[in-house]
Design a protein around this motif. Structure first.
Motif, PDB file in Angstrom:
ATOM      1  N   GLY A 115     -10.097 -20.328 -16.342  1.00  0.00           N
ATOM      2  CA  GLY A 115      -9.965 -21.860 -16.132  1.00  0.00           C
ATOM      3  C   GLY A 115      -9.174 -22.520 -14.977  1.00  0.00           C
ATOM      4  N   PHE A 116      -8.301 -21.432 -14.347  1.00  0.00           N
ATOM      5  CA  PHE A 116      -7.555 -21.822 -13.364  1.00  0.00           C
ATOM      6  C   PHE A 116      -8.224 -21.827 -12.018  1.00  0.00           C
ATOM      7  N   THR A 117      -9.202 -20.507 -12.049  1.00  0.00           N
ATOM      8  CA  THR A 117      -9.813 -20.139 -10.650  1.00  0.00           C
ATOM      9  C   THR A 117     -11.245 -20.678 -10.563  1.00  0.00           C
ATOM     10  N   ALA A 118     -12.045 -20.593 -11.653  1.00  0.00           N
ATOM     11  CA  ALA A 118     -13.279 -21.042 -11.774  1.00  0.00           C
ATOM     12  C   ALA A 118     -13.769 -22.352 -12.209  1.00  0.00           C
ATOM     13  N   ASN A 119     -13.423 -22.478 -13.561  1.00  0.00           N
ATOM     14  CA  ASN A 119     -14.109 -23.661 -14.214  1.00  0.00           C
ATOM     15  C   ASN A 119     -12.941 -24.074 -15.196  1.00  0.00           C
ATOM     16  N   ARG A 120     -12.772 -25.286 -15.116  1.00  0.00           N
ATOM     17  CA  ARG A 120     -11.874 -25.820 -16.292  1.00  0.00           C
ATOM     18  C   ARG A 120     -12.205 -25.616 -17.611  1.00  0.00           C
ATOM     19  N   ARG A 121     -13.655 -25.444 -17.783  1.00  0.00           N
ATOM     20  CA  ARG A 121     -14.244 -25.600 -18.948  1.00  0.00           C
ATOM     21  C   ARG A 121     -13.749 -24.364 -19.687  1.00  0.00           C
TER      22      ARG A 121
ATOM     23  N   VAL B 272      -5.352 -14.592 -21.507  1.00  0.00           N
ATOM     24  CA  VAL B 272      -4.963 -14.506 -19.911  1.00  0.00           C
ATOM     25  C   VAL B 272      -6.156 -14.389 -19.280  1.00  0.00           C
ATOM     26  N   ALA B 273      -7.405 -13.892 -19.575  1.00  0.00           N
ATOM     27  CA  ALA B 273      -8.864 -14.084 -19.032  1.00  0.00           C
ATOM     28  C   ALA B 273      -9.337 -15.396 -19.047  1.00  0.00           C
TER      29      ALA B 273
END
Length: 120
Positions: free
Chosen positions: A94-100, A88-89
């Motif tokens: 991935g969706f809010t900060a960085n896709r990596r 979940v984290a």
């Protein structure tokens, strides 16, 4: 399959310990700045936030290690709970900060979870 699950959970725990070190102790140095892509000023300004994130990664690692050493059924339940937290984290990051983060955190957590579930 149980050995594979144990190894994957252990690797996810080690990954989160590594992130703890990067975020709590190396954020303003080359390894942390490479991870974040921040210049020295932004790294310094965000160091308290990164340290907080690092602490949470440490809690995830501690929970996974606990799950590896606790006897079942508790150990199984703890492994599942903390792996779900990791996934979940990872999805949120991935969706809010960085896709990596999807590849670096959510995918390893999901693979470990997929290996743990049939073992329980």
């Amino acid at each position: 399959m149980e050995t594979t699950a144990t190894v994957l959970v252990g690797l996810v725990a080690v990954l989160h310990l590594y992130v703890l070190v990067l975020e709590m102790f190396l954020w303003e140095r080359a390894p942390g700045r490479k991870l974040s892509g921040f210049d020295a000023d932004l790294a310094r300004a965000t160091a308290p936030l990164a340290a907080n994130q690092g602490l949470y990664n440490g809690f995830l690692a501690a929970g996974l290690v606990w799950g590896l050493f606790a006897g079942d059924p508790t150990g199984f339940q703890v492994r599942v709970f903390f792996l779900v937290c990791v996934v979940v984290a990872g999805l949120y990051g991935g969706f809010t900060a960085n896709r990596r983060i999807l590849i670096a955190q959510a995918l390893p957590g999901a693979l470990a979870l997929a290996a743990v579930l049939p073992a329980g």
